[in-house]
Design an enzyme around this catalytic site. Structure first.
Site, mmCIF file in Angstrom:
data_model
loop_
_atom_site.group_PDB
_atom_site.id
_atom_site.type_symbol
_atom_site.label_atom_id
_atom_site.label_comp_id
_atom_site.label_asym_id
_atom_site.label_seq_id
_atom_site.Cartn_x
_atom_site.Cartn_y
_atom_site.Cartn_z
ATOM 1 N N CYS A 165 12.209 4.540 -2.970
ATOM 2 C CA CYS A 165 11.940 5.746 -2.206
ATOM 3 C C CYS A 165 12.762 6.934 -2.691
ATOM 4 C CB CYS A 165 12.218 5.482 -0.730
ATOM 5 S SG CYS A 165 11.768 6.833 0.355
ATOM 6 N N CYS A 212 18.250 -4.147 -3.455
ATOM 7 C CA CYS A 212 17.618 -3.841 -2.167
ATOM 8 C C CYS A 212 17.261 -5.116 -1.420
ATOM 9 C CB CYS A 212 16.377 -2.983 -2.391
ATOM 10 S SG CYS A 212 15.672 -2.307 -0.866
ATOM 11 N N LEU A 264 7.359 -4.878 7.390
ATOM 12 C CA LEU A 264 6.083 -4.199 7.181
ATOM 13 C C LEU A 264 6.343 -2.830 6.574
ATOM 14 C CD1 LEU A 264 3.044 -4.685 7.730
ATOM 15 C CD2 LEU A 264 3.339 -3.448 9.879
ATOM 16 N N VAL A 319 -0.448 -2.740 1.427
ATOM 17 C CA VAL A 319 -1.449 -3.790 1.614
ATOM 18 C C VAL A 319 -0.801 -5.171 1.673
ATOM 19 C CG1 VAL A 319 -3.439 -4.932 0.569
ATOM 20 C CG2 VAL A 319 -3.301 -2.440 0.581
ATOM 21 N N LEU A 359 11.494 -0.658 7.836
ATOM 22 C CA LEU A 359 12.846 -0.259 7.459
ATOM 23 C C LEU A 359 12.839 1.178 6.973
ATOM 24 C CD1 LEU A 359 14.132 -3.404 5.516
ATOM 25 C CD2 LEU A 359 14.016 -2.986 7.977
ATOM 26 N N SER A 403 2.276 -6.422 2.519
ATOM 27 C CA SER A 403 2.971 -6.808 3.745
ATOM 28 C C SER A 403 2.021 -6.845 4.939
ATOM 29 C CB SER A 403 4.141 -5.855 4.023
ATOM 30 O OG SER A 403 3.704 -4.520 4.185
#
Length: 540
Positions: free
Chosen positions: A288, A187, A94, A98, A119, A100
Protein backbone atom coordinates in the site's frame (compact mmCIF):
# COMPACT_ATOMS: atom_id res chain seq x y z
CA UNK A 1 -12.50 -23.14 21.88
CA UNK A 2 -8.81 -22.41 21.83
CA UNK A 3 -7.71 -19.00 23.02
CA UNK A 4 -4.81 -17.26 21.33
CA UNK A 5 -1.97 -16.34 23.63
CA UNK A 6 0.67 -14.19 21.97
CA UNK A 7 4.21 -15.36 22.52
CA UNK A 8 6.58 -12.56 23.57
CA UNK A 9 8.97 -13.72 20.85
CA UNK A 10 6.33 -13.72 18.12
CA UNK A 11 7.22 -10.35 16.65
CA UNK A 12 10.94 -10.22 17.34
CA UNK A 13 12.67 -11.11 14.11
CA UNK A 14 16.26 -10.13 13.47
CA UNK A 15 17.59 -7.64 12.74
CA UNK A 16 16.31 -4.53 14.56
CA UNK A 17 12.67 -4.32 15.50
CA UNK A 18 10.64 -1.78 17.37
CA UNK A 19 8.65 -3.82 19.91
CA UNK A 20 4.89 -3.87 19.53
CA UNK A 21 3.11 -2.68 22.64
CA UNK A 22 0.19 -4.90 23.62
CA UNK A 23 -3.01 -2.89 23.76
CA UNK A 24 -6.62 -3.87 24.39
CA UNK A 25 -8.54 -4.79 21.28
CA UNK A 26 -10.71 -1.68 21.60
CA UNK A 27 -7.63 0.34 20.70
CA UNK A 28 -7.42 -1.36 17.30
CA UNK A 29 -10.96 -2.15 16.27
CA UNK A 30 -14.17 -0.64 15.13
CA UNK A 31 -17.09 -2.65 13.89
CA UNK A 32 -19.26 -3.02 10.83
CA UNK A 33 -22.32 -5.24 10.80
CA UNK A 34 -24.28 -6.45 7.81
CA UNK A 35 -27.14 -4.30 6.68
CA UNK A 36 -30.59 -5.46 7.81
CA UNK A 37 -32.07 -7.86 5.28
CA UNK A 38 -35.46 -6.21 5.53
CA UNK A 39 -35.78 -2.73 4.06
CA UNK A 40 -38.57 -1.93 6.53
CA UNK A 41 -36.38 -2.46 9.56
CA UNK A 42 -35.57 0.74 11.41
CA UNK A 43 -33.59 -0.78 14.26
CA UNK A 44 -30.15 0.72 14.70
CA UNK A 45 -27.12 -1.48 14.23
CA UNK A 46 -25.40 -2.67 17.40
CA UNK A 47 -22.35 -0.70 18.50
CA UNK A 48 -20.49 -3.61 20.08
CA UNK A 49 -19.81 -7.13 18.95
CA UNK A 50 -22.56 -9.46 20.15
CA UNK A 51 -21.55 -12.39 22.29
CA UNK A 52 -23.27 -14.76 19.90
CA UNK A 53 -24.95 -14.67 16.54
CA UNK A 54 -26.52 -17.19 14.20
CA UNK A 55 -24.20 -19.56 12.42
CA UNK A 56 -24.49 -20.58 8.78
CA UNK A 57 -25.99 -24.02 8.24
CA UNK A 58 -23.57 -26.89 8.61
CA UNK A 59 -23.20 -28.85 5.35
CA UNK A 60 -25.08 -32.09 5.55
CA UNK A 61 -23.80 -33.67 2.35
CA UNK A 62 -20.99 -36.20 2.66
CA UNK A 63 -17.53 -34.95 1.73
CA UNK A 64 -17.35 -37.25 -1.28
CA UNK A 65 -20.23 -35.64 -3.13
CA UNK A 66 -21.25 -32.24 -4.43
CA UNK A 67 -23.50 -29.96 -2.36
CA UNK A 68 -25.38 -26.73 -3.02
CA UNK A 69 -24.85 -23.63 -0.88
CA UNK A 70 -26.81 -20.49 -1.67
CA UNK A 71 -27.57 -21.92 -5.12
CA UNK A 72 -23.87 -22.56 -5.79
CA UNK A 73 -22.72 -26.14 -6.38
CA UNK A 74 -19.51 -26.90 -4.52
CA UNK A 75 -17.50 -30.09 -4.90
CA UNK A 76 -15.45 -31.72 -2.15
CA UNK A 77 -12.17 -30.32 -3.47
CA UNK A 78 -13.54 -26.77 -3.08
CA UNK A 79 -13.80 -27.23 0.69
CA UNK A 80 -10.94 -29.66 1.23
CA UNK A 81 -8.71 -26.94 2.76
CA UNK A 82 -11.52 -25.54 4.94
CA UNK A 83 -11.75 -28.25 7.63
CA UNK A 84 -15.38 -29.00 6.65
CA UNK A 85 -15.65 -31.84 9.17
CA UNK A 86 -15.43 -29.37 12.08
CA UNK A 87 -17.43 -26.45 13.37
CA UNK A 88 -15.04 -23.60 14.02
CA UNK A 89 -14.93 -19.95 14.94
CA UNK A 90 -12.69 -18.32 12.33
CA UNK A 91 -11.23 -14.83 11.98
CA UNK A 92 -10.93 -14.13 8.25
CA UNK A 93 -8.55 -11.50 6.89
CA UNK A 94 -10.48 -9.71 4.15
CA UNK A 95 -8.69 -7.28 1.85
CA UNK A 96 -11.47 -6.44 -0.57
CA UNK A 97 -9.82 -8.53 -3.29
CA UNK A 98 -11.17 -11.62 -5.00
CA UNK A 99 -8.94 -14.18 -3.28
CA UNK A 100 -9.78 -13.33 0.32
CA UNK A 101 -13.46 -12.90 -0.58
CA UNK A 102 -13.66 -16.40 -2.07
CA UNK A 103 -11.83 -17.74 0.99
CA UNK A 104 -14.48 -16.18 3.23
CA UNK A 105 -17.35 -17.66 1.21
CA UNK A 106 -15.79 -21.14 1.24
CA UNK A 107 -15.35 -21.05 5.01
CA UNK A 108 -18.93 -19.86 5.38
CA UNK A 109 -20.14 -22.69 3.12
CA UNK A 110 -18.15 -25.18 5.20
CA UNK A 111 -20.30 -24.26 8.18
CA UNK A 112 -17.88 -22.16 10.20
CA UNK A 113 -18.73 -19.09 12.26
CA UNK A 114 -16.81 -16.33 10.48
CA UNK A 115 -15.91 -12.78 11.37
CA UNK A 116 -14.11 -10.74 8.72
CA UNK A 117 -11.30 -8.34 9.58
CA UNK A 118 -9.97 -5.58 7.38
CA UNK A 119 -6.47 -4.42 8.31
CA UNK A 120 -5.97 -0.70 7.89
CA UNK A 121 -2.20 -0.36 7.80
CA UNK A 122 -1.80 2.98 6.04
CA UNK A 123 -1.54 6.02 6.34
CA UNK A 124 0.03 7.84 9.20
CA UNK A 125 -1.54 11.26 9.32
CA UNK A 126 1.74 13.11 8.81
CA UNK A 127 2.84 11.02 5.81
CA UNK A 128 2.19 12.15 2.27
CA UNK A 129 2.07 9.27 -0.18
CA UNK A 130 3.94 10.20 -3.32
CA UNK A 131 2.00 8.11 -5.79
CA UNK A 132 -1.70 8.37 -5.22
CA UNK A 133 -4.02 8.22 -2.27
CA UNK A 134 -3.99 4.72 -0.81
CA UNK A 135 -7.19 3.07 -2.04
CA UNK A 136 -8.19 1.58 1.33
CA UNK A 137 -11.61 3.23 1.11
CA UNK A 138 -12.39 1.32 -2.09
CA UNK A 139 -11.00 -1.92 -0.63
CA UNK A 140 -13.15 -1.52 2.47
CA UNK A 141 -16.23 -0.80 0.38
CA UNK A 142 -15.79 -4.11 -1.44
CA UNK A 143 -15.07 -5.94 1.81
CA UNK A 144 -18.30 -4.67 3.34
CA UNK A 145 -20.31 -5.62 0.26
CA UNK A 146 -18.89 -9.16 0.33
CA UNK A 147 -19.77 -9.54 4.01
CA UNK A 148 -23.27 -8.16 3.53
CA UNK A 149 -24.05 -10.92 1.03
CA UNK A 150 -23.86 -13.61 3.71
CA UNK A 151 -24.43 -11.59 6.90
CA UNK A 152 -20.87 -11.87 8.17
CA UNK A 153 -19.71 -9.18 10.63
CA UNK A 154 -16.77 -7.04 9.55
CA UNK A 155 -14.30 -5.31 11.83
CA UNK A 156 -11.61 -2.80 10.89
CA UNK A 157 -8.29 -3.24 12.65
CA UNK A 158 -6.06 -0.17 12.87
CA UNK A 159 -2.42 -1.20 12.70
CA UNK A 160 -0.78 1.84 11.12
CA UNK A 161 1.75 2.37 13.90
CA UNK A 162 2.61 -1.32 14.03
CA UNK A 163 3.07 -1.40 10.28
CA UNK A 164 5.36 1.58 10.32
CA UNK A 165 7.45 0.38 13.27
CA UNK A 166 7.82 -3.24 12.17
CA UNK A 167 7.79 -3.17 8.38
CA UNK A 168 8.39 0.27 6.88
CA UNK A 169 11.08 1.34 9.35
CA UNK A 170 12.83 -2.00 8.90
CA UNK A 171 12.79 -1.62 5.12
CA UNK A 172 14.28 1.85 5.32
CA UNK A 173 17.06 0.70 7.64
CA UNK A 174 17.88 -2.32 5.51
CA UNK A 175 18.20 -0.18 2.39
CA UNK A 176 20.38 2.22 4.31
CA UNK A 177 22.68 -0.72 5.12
CA UNK A 178 22.84 -1.80 1.48
CA UNK A 179 20.53 -4.81 1.76
CA UNK A 180 17.33 -5.61 -0.14
CA UNK A 181 14.50 -6.60 2.24
CA UNK A 182 11.32 -8.44 1.31
CA UNK A 183 8.28 -6.44 2.49
CA UNK A 184 5.79 -9.25 1.78
CA UNK A 185 7.52 -11.70 4.10
CA UNK A 186 7.76 -9.04 6.81
CA UNK A 187 4.10 -8.07 6.49
CA UNK A 188 3.00 -11.68 6.96
CA UNK A 189 5.20 -12.42 9.96
CA UNK A 190 4.88 -9.12 11.75
CA UNK A 191 1.47 -7.72 10.81
CA UNK A 192 -1.08 -10.14 9.34
CA UNK A 193 -0.11 -13.03 11.59
CA UNK A 194 1.73 -11.00 14.20
CA UNK A 195 0.25 -7.70 15.34
CA UNK A 196 -3.20 -8.78 14.19
CA UNK A 197 -3.07 -11.86 16.43
CA UNK A 198 -2.13 -9.54 19.27
CA UNK A 199 -5.13 -7.34 18.52
CA UNK A 200 -7.66 -10.20 18.73
CA UNK A 201 -5.97 -12.30 21.40
CA UNK A 202 -8.99 -12.20 23.72
CA UNK A 203 -11.66 -13.05 21.15
CA UNK A 204 -11.38 -16.86 21.36
CA UNK A 205 -11.03 -17.70 17.67
CA UNK A 206 -10.05 -21.23 16.72
CA UNK A 207 -8.20 -20.22 13.58
CA UNK A 208 -7.22 -17.28 11.41
CA UNK A 209 -7.81 -17.55 7.65
CA UNK A 210 -6.68 -15.56 4.65
CA UNK A 211 -6.66 -15.75 0.86
CA UNK A 212 -3.07 -16.95 0.56
CA UNK A 213 -2.28 -19.70 -1.92
CA UNK A 214 -0.78 -22.24 0.48
CA UNK A 215 -1.93 -25.23 2.50
CA UNK A 216 -1.48 -25.93 6.21
CA UNK A 217 -1.84 -29.52 7.41
CA UNK A 218 -2.61 -29.64 11.13
CA UNK A 219 -2.08 -32.71 13.33
CA UNK A 220 -5.12 -34.61 14.56
CA UNK A 221 -6.61 -33.74 17.94
CA UNK A 222 -4.93 -36.68 19.67
CA UNK A 223 -1.53 -35.57 18.31
CA UNK A 224 -1.79 -31.85 18.99
CA UNK A 225 1.79 -31.76 20.29
CA UNK A 226 3.06 -32.44 16.77
CA UNK A 227 3.98 -29.65 14.38
CA UNK A 228 1.68 -28.22 11.71
CA UNK A 229 3.04 -28.44 8.16
CA UNK A 230 3.13 -25.76 5.45
CA UNK A 231 2.63 -27.30 2.02
CA UNK A 232 2.67 -25.98 -1.52
CA UNK A 233 -0.65 -24.92 -2.98
CA UNK A 234 -2.38 -26.48 -5.96
CA UNK A 235 -1.42 -23.48 -8.13
CA UNK A 236 2.37 -23.43 -8.43
CA UNK A 237 2.40 -20.06 -10.19
CA UNK A 238 0.35 -18.34 -7.50
CA UNK A 239 1.83 -20.34 -4.62
CA UNK A 240 2.75 -18.03 -1.70
CA UNK A 241 4.57 -20.39 0.64
CA UNK A 242 7.74 -18.38 -0.03
CA UNK A 243 6.10 -15.34 1.62
CA UNK A 244 4.94 -17.49 4.55
CA UNK A 245 8.18 -19.39 5.06
CA UNK A 246 9.47 -17.28 7.98
CA UNK A 247 6.42 -17.74 10.20
CA UNK A 248 6.90 -19.48 13.53
CA UNK A 249 5.29 -22.80 14.40
CA UNK A 250 3.18 -20.88 16.91
CA UNK A 251 1.80 -18.74 14.08
CA UNK A 252 1.38 -21.62 11.63
CA UNK A 253 -0.75 -23.64 14.07
CA UNK A 254 -3.39 -20.91 14.01
CA UNK A 255 -3.85 -20.66 10.24
CA UNK A 256 -6.21 -21.97 7.57
CA UNK A 257 -5.74 -21.21 3.87
CA UNK A 258 -8.96 -22.19 2.04
CA UNK A 259 -7.46 -21.53 -1.42
CA UNK A 260 -4.54 -23.92 -0.98
CA UNK A 261 -6.39 -26.71 -2.78
CA UNK A 262 -7.53 -24.57 -5.72
CA UNK A 263 -6.05 -22.93 -8.80
CA UNK A 264 -6.41 -19.25 -9.55
CA UNK A 265 -8.75 -20.04 -12.44
CA UNK A 266 -11.01 -22.02 -10.09
CA UNK A 267 -11.04 -19.13 -7.63
CA UNK A 268 -12.12 -16.74 -10.36
CA UNK A 269 -14.86 -19.16 -11.40
CA UNK A 270 -16.09 -19.42 -7.83
CA UNK A 271 -16.14 -15.63 -7.52
CA UNK A 272 -18.46 -15.52 -10.51
CA UNK A 273 -20.67 -18.33 -9.15
CA UNK A 274 -20.94 -16.60 -5.77
CA UNK A 275 -21.74 -13.39 -7.67
CA UNK A 276 -19.27 -11.51 -5.51
CA UNK A 277 -19.41 -7.70 -5.78
CA UNK A 278 -15.71 -7.71 -6.68
CA UNK A 279 -15.82 -10.71 -9.04
CA UNK A 280 -14.46 -8.63 -11.93
CA UNK A 281 -11.87 -6.76 -9.91
CA UNK A 282 -8.33 -7.00 -11.23
CA UNK A 283 -5.62 -8.56 -9.11
CA UNK A 284 -3.32 -6.09 -7.44
CA UNK A 285 0.33 -6.40 -6.54
CA UNK A 286 2.64 -4.48 -4.28
CA UNK A 287 2.35 -2.79 -0.93
CA UNK A 288 0.00 0.00 0.00
CA UNK A 289 2.65 2.56 0.89
CA UNK A 290 4.20 2.20 -2.55
CA UNK A 291 0.97 2.36 -4.51
CA UNK A 292 -0.82 -0.59 -6.06
CA UNK A 293 -0.11 -2.20 -9.40
CA UNK A 294 -3.11 -3.59 -11.25
CA UNK A 295 -2.95 -6.35 -13.83
CA UNK A 296 -4.17 -5.11 -17.20
CA UNK A 297 -3.91 -8.51 -18.85
CA UNK A 298 -1.87 -11.60 -18.00
CA UNK A 299 1.64 -10.42 -17.24
CA UNK A 300 1.02 -6.74 -18.05
CA UNK A 301 0.50 -4.20 -15.28
CA UNK A 302 -0.49 -0.58 -14.95
CA UNK A 303 0.71 1.84 -12.31
CA UNK A 304 0.04 5.53 -11.78
CA UNK A 305 3.31 7.42 -11.34
CA UNK A 306 4.40 11.07 -11.31
CA UNK A 307 5.16 12.42 -14.74
CA UNK A 308 8.51 13.80 -13.62
CA UNK A 309 9.60 10.34 -12.46
CA UNK A 310 8.30 8.57 -15.55
CA UNK A 311 10.41 10.88 -17.73
CA UNK A 312 13.55 9.18 -16.41
CA UNK A 313 12.36 5.76 -17.66
CA UNK A 314 12.16 6.13 -21.46
CA UNK A 315 12.32 2.36 -22.02
CA UNK A 316 8.88 1.86 -20.47
CA UNK A 317 5.65 2.20 -22.39
CA UNK A 318 3.33 5.00 -21.37
CA UNK A 319 -0.41 4.63 -21.28
CA UNK A 320 -2.88 6.74 -23.24
CA UNK A 321 -3.49 9.37 -20.54
CA UNK A 322 -0.78 11.97 -20.02
CA UNK A 323 -1.54 14.89 -17.72
CA UNK A 324 0.35 18.17 -17.15
CA UNK A 325 3.11 18.21 -14.57
CA UNK A 326 3.22 17.48 -11.72
CA UNK A 327 0.28 15.15 -12.20
CA UNK A 328 0.44 11.42 -12.73
CA UNK A 329 0.32 9.38 -15.89
CA UNK A 330 -0.55 5.79 -16.60
CA UNK A 331 2.53 3.67 -17.16
CA UNK A 332 2.60 0.09 -18.40
CA UNK A 333 5.23 -2.56 -17.75
CA UNK A 334 5.45 -6.31 -17.49
CA UNK A 335 4.40 -7.60 -14.09
CA UNK A 336 7.85 -9.04 -13.35
CA UNK A 337 9.72 -6.08 -14.80
CA UNK A 338 12.61 -4.99 -12.56
CA UNK A 339 12.00 -1.46 -13.81
CA UNK A 340 8.45 -1.51 -12.48
CA UNK A 341 9.60 -2.55 -9.03
CA UNK A 342 12.57 -0.17 -9.01
CA UNK A 343 10.63 2.91 -10.06
CA UNK A 344 8.31 2.49 -7.09
CA UNK A 345 10.93 1.65 -4.50
CA UNK A 346 13.44 4.26 -5.61
CA UNK A 347 11.20 7.22 -4.89
CA UNK A 348 10.10 5.76 -1.57
CA UNK A 349 13.74 5.25 -0.57
CA UNK A 350 14.67 8.76 -1.70
CA UNK A 351 12.01 10.32 0.50
CA UNK A 352 13.09 8.45 3.62
CA UNK A 353 16.84 8.04 3.22
CA UNK A 354 17.67 10.91 0.90
CA UNK A 355 20.27 11.07 -1.82
CA UNK A 356 24.09 11.11 -1.73
CA UNK A 357 26.07 11.28 -4.92
CA UNK A 358 28.49 8.45 -5.53
CA UNK A 359 30.41 6.93 -8.41
CA UNK A 360 29.83 3.96 -10.69
CA UNK A 361 32.89 1.84 -11.51
CA UNK A 362 33.32 -1.04 -13.92
CA UNK A 363 34.14 -4.09 -11.81
CA UNK A 364 36.69 -5.60 -14.23
CA UNK A 365 38.65 -2.45 -15.16
CA UNK A 366 38.00 0.16 -12.48
CA UNK A 367 36.90 2.63 -15.16
CA UNK A 368 34.86 5.57 -13.87
CA UNK A 369 31.58 5.28 -15.79
CA UNK A 370 29.27 7.78 -14.14
CA UNK A 371 27.53 8.86 -10.96
CA UNK A 372 24.55 7.65 -8.94
CA UNK A 373 22.22 9.04 -6.25
CA UNK A 374 23.20 6.62 -3.48
CA UNK A 375 24.05 2.93 -3.24
CA UNK A 376 20.74 2.21 -1.48
CA UNK A 377 18.88 2.70 -4.76
CA UNK A 378 20.51 -0.37 -6.28
CA UNK A 379 20.36 -4.10 -5.70
CA UNK A 380 22.54 -6.90 -7.01
CA UNK A 381 21.50 -7.95 -10.50
CA UNK A 382 19.67 -4.70 -11.20
CA UNK A 383 19.75 -3.49 -14.78
CA UNK A 384 17.20 -0.69 -14.90
CA UNK A 385 18.02 2.83 -13.77
CA UNK A 386 21.78 2.84 -14.40
CA UNK A 387 21.42 5.00 -17.52
CA UNK A 388 24.77 3.95 -18.95
CA UNK A 389 25.36 3.60 -22.71
CA UNK A 390 26.86 0.54 -24.35
CA UNK A 391 25.05 -1.92 -22.13
CA UNK A 392 23.32 -3.86 -20.86
CA UNK A 393 25.00 -3.09 -17.53
CA UNK A 394 24.21 -4.88 -14.28
CA UNK A 395 24.93 -4.02 -10.66
CA UNK A 396 27.32 -6.71 -9.40
CA UNK A 397 28.65 -5.35 -6.08
CA UNK A 398 28.24 -2.38 -3.73
CA UNK A 399 30.75 -0.67 -1.44
CA UNK A 400 28.46 0.58 1.31
CA UNK A 401 31.20 2.34 3.27
CA UNK A 402 32.40 4.41 0.30
CA UNK A 403 29.07 4.72 -1.54
CA UNK A 404 30.34 3.06 -4.72
CA UNK A 405 28.36 0.90 -7.13
CA UNK A 406 30.25 -1.66 -9.24
CA UNK A 407 28.73 -2.69 -12.57
CA UNK A 408 29.57 -5.12 -15.34
CA UNK A 409 28.45 -6.18 -18.77
CA UNK A 410 29.61 -9.72 -18.02
CA UNK A 411 27.09 -10.51 -15.33
CA UNK A 412 26.03 -13.70 -17.07
CA UNK A 413 29.49 -15.00 -17.93
CA UNK A 414 29.99 -18.54 -16.69
CA UNK A 415 32.97 -17.78 -14.45
CA UNK A 416 31.09 -15.16 -12.46
CA UNK A 417 27.86 -16.94 -11.58
CA UNK A 418 27.03 -17.79 -8.00
CA UNK A 419 25.60 -20.94 -6.55
CA UNK A 420 26.99 -20.74 -3.00
CA UNK A 421 25.71 -18.27 -0.43
CA UNK A 422 25.06 -17.92 3.29
CA UNK A 423 21.71 -17.70 5.06
CA UNK A 424 21.13 -16.38 8.59
CA UNK A 425 18.14 -15.61 10.86
CA UNK A 426 17.01 -19.18 10.20
CA UNK A 427 13.57 -20.38 11.20
CA UNK A 428 12.49 -24.02 10.94
CA UNK A 429 8.86 -25.01 11.36
CA UNK A 430 9.96 -28.16 13.17
CA UNK A 431 12.21 -26.16 15.49
CA UNK A 432 15.48 -27.56 14.11
CA UNK A 433 17.26 -28.05 10.75
CA UNK A 434 16.19 -31.06 8.65
CA UNK A 435 18.05 -34.35 8.97
CA UNK A 436 18.59 -34.77 5.22
CA UNK A 437 20.26 -31.49 4.33
CA UNK A 438 21.56 -32.81 1.01
CA UNK A 439 18.17 -33.60 -0.54
CA UNK A 440 16.34 -30.29 -0.41
CA UNK A 441 14.87 -27.72 -2.75
CA UNK A 442 15.24 -23.97 -2.44
CA UNK A 443 13.48 -20.82 -3.60
CA UNK A 444 15.43 -17.57 -3.60
CA UNK A 445 12.48 -15.50 -4.80
CA UNK A 446 8.71 -15.78 -5.25
CA UNK A 447 7.67 -17.80 -8.28
CA UNK A 448 7.30 -21.38 -9.49
CA UNK A 449 11.04 -21.99 -9.86
CA UNK A 450 13.03 -24.24 -7.49
CA UNK A 451 16.66 -25.21 -7.19
CA UNK A 452 17.86 -28.50 -5.81
CA UNK A 453 20.24 -27.66 -2.99
CA UNK A 454 22.20 -28.83 -0.01
CA UNK A 455 23.70 -26.95 2.90
CA UNK A 456 25.85 -27.29 5.96
CA UNK A 457 25.37 -25.54 9.28
CA UNK A 458 27.99 -23.23 10.78
CA UNK A 459 28.10 -21.04 13.87
CA UNK A 460 27.68 -17.33 13.30
CA UNK A 461 30.32 -14.77 14.10
CA UNK A 462 28.79 -14.07 17.50
CA UNK A 463 28.68 -17.78 18.28
CA UNK A 464 24.94 -17.72 18.86
CA UNK A 465 22.98 -17.81 15.60
CA UNK A 466 23.55 -20.67 13.22
CA UNK A 467 24.26 -19.95 9.57
CA UNK A 468 23.49 -22.22 6.64
CA UNK A 469 26.04 -22.36 3.81
CA UNK A 470 23.83 -23.21 0.84
CA UNK A 471 24.92 -24.70 -2.47
CA UNK A 472 22.46 -24.64 -5.35
CA UNK A 473 22.39 -27.20 -8.14
CA UNK A 474 22.51 -24.38 -10.71
CA UNK A 475 23.87 -20.86 -10.90
CA UNK A 476 21.71 -17.90 -9.96
CA UNK A 477 22.45 -14.32 -10.98
CA UNK A 478 20.22 -12.38 -8.62
CA UNK A 479 21.16 -13.40 -5.09
CA UNK A 480 20.77 -10.25 -3.01
CA UNK A 481 21.56 -9.78 0.67
CA UNK A 482 18.39 -9.17 2.67
CA UNK A 483 16.17 -11.38 0.53
CA UNK A 484 14.84 -14.68 1.85
CA UNK A 485 15.79 -18.22 0.88
CA UNK A 486 12.99 -20.73 1.56
CA UNK A 487 13.73 -24.45 1.87
CA UNK A 488 11.51 -27.35 0.87
CA UNK A 489 11.32 -31.13 1.16
CA UNK A 490 9.25 -32.02 -1.87
CA UNK A 491 5.81 -30.46 -1.26
CA UNK A 492 6.58 -29.20 2.25
CA UNK A 493 8.12 -25.85 3.14
CA UNK A 494 10.38 -26.51 6.12
CA UNK A 495 11.61 -22.98 6.87
CA UNK A 496 13.67 -20.08 5.61
CA UNK A 497 16.30 -17.50 6.40
CA UNK A 498 17.78 -14.21 5.23
CA UNK A 499 20.48 -14.20 2.55
CA UNK A 500 23.66 -12.66 3.95
CA UNK A 501 26.40 -10.66 2.27
CA UNK A 502 28.89 -12.64 0.22
CA UNK A 503 32.32 -13.70 1.34
CA UNK A 504 35.00 -11.46 -0.19
CA UNK A 505 36.09 -14.30 -2.46
CA UNK A 506 32.65 -15.63 -3.30
CA UNK A 507 30.94 -12.57 -4.74
CA UNK A 508 31.38 -11.09 -8.18
CA UNK A 509 35.12 -10.43 -8.64
CA UNK A 510 36.08 -6.75 -8.46
CA UNK A 511 39.56 -5.85 -9.66
CA UNK A 512 42.19 -4.28 -7.37
CA UNK A 513 42.13 -1.00 -9.30
CA UNK A 514 38.39 -0.62 -8.78
CA UNK A 515 38.71 -1.34 -5.06
CA UNK A 516 41.52 1.21 -4.75
CA UNK A 517 39.51 3.91 -6.52
CA UNK A 518 36.52 3.15 -4.31
CA UNK A 519 38.63 3.95 -1.25
CA UNK A 520 39.74 7.35 -2.57
CA UNK A 521 38.59 10.18 -0.30
CA UNK A 522 38.53 12.86 -3.00
CA UNK A 523 36.84 11.31 -5.99
CA UNK A 524 36.73 14.60 -7.83
CA UNK A 525 40.28 13.75 -8.92
CA UNK A 526 38.80 11.16 -11.25
CA UNK A 527 37.69 13.88 -13.65
CA UNK A 528 35.08 13.07 -16.24
CA UNK A 529 33.68 9.58 -16.81
CA UNK A 530 35.33 7.53 -19.53
CA UNK A 531 33.71 7.25 -22.92
CA UNK A 532 31.99 3.88 -22.92
CA UNK A 533 32.54 1.81 -26.00
CA UNK A 534 29.92 -0.59 -27.32
CA UNK A 535 30.64 -4.12 -26.19
CA UNK A 536 31.81 -6.35 -29.08
CA UNK A 537 29.05 -8.57 -30.37
CA UNK A 538 26.20 -6.27 -29.28
CA UNK A 539 24.14 -3.75 -31.17
CA UNK A 540 24.96 -0.08 -30.63
Amino acid sequence: MAKFIVSPKLLRLKPRLTPIVSLPSSHFLHFHFPKPTSSSSTASLPQTLPTSYSLPPKPVSPLNSAATFNNVILYPRHLSCCMPDKRLKVAVLLSGGVDSSVALRLLHAAGHSCTAFYLKIWFQEDFENYWTECPWEEDLKYARAVCDQVDVPLQVVHLTDEYWNNVVSYIIEEYRCGRTPNPDVLCNTRIKFGAFVDAIYNMDYDYIASGHYANVVHPSADQSNKASILQLSQDMVKDQTYFLSHLSQFQLKQLIFPLGCLSKDEVRQLAAKFDLPNKGRKDSQGICFLGKVYNVRPGLCMISVPYTVAQTWPNLKYGPQTLPQPAHICLQAWADSPALQQIRFSDFVARHIGEMEGIILEAETGDFLGKHRGFWFYTIGQRQGLRLPGGPWYVVQKDVKNNVVFVSRNYFSLDKRRRVFRVGSLKWFSGSPPNHIDQLQCKVRHGPGFYNCNFKMEHGEDGNDDIAVVQLSEDDQGLAAGQFAAFYERQTCIGSGVILESWDDRGFPVCAKALEIARMEDKSELGKPVKIMTKPGTLA
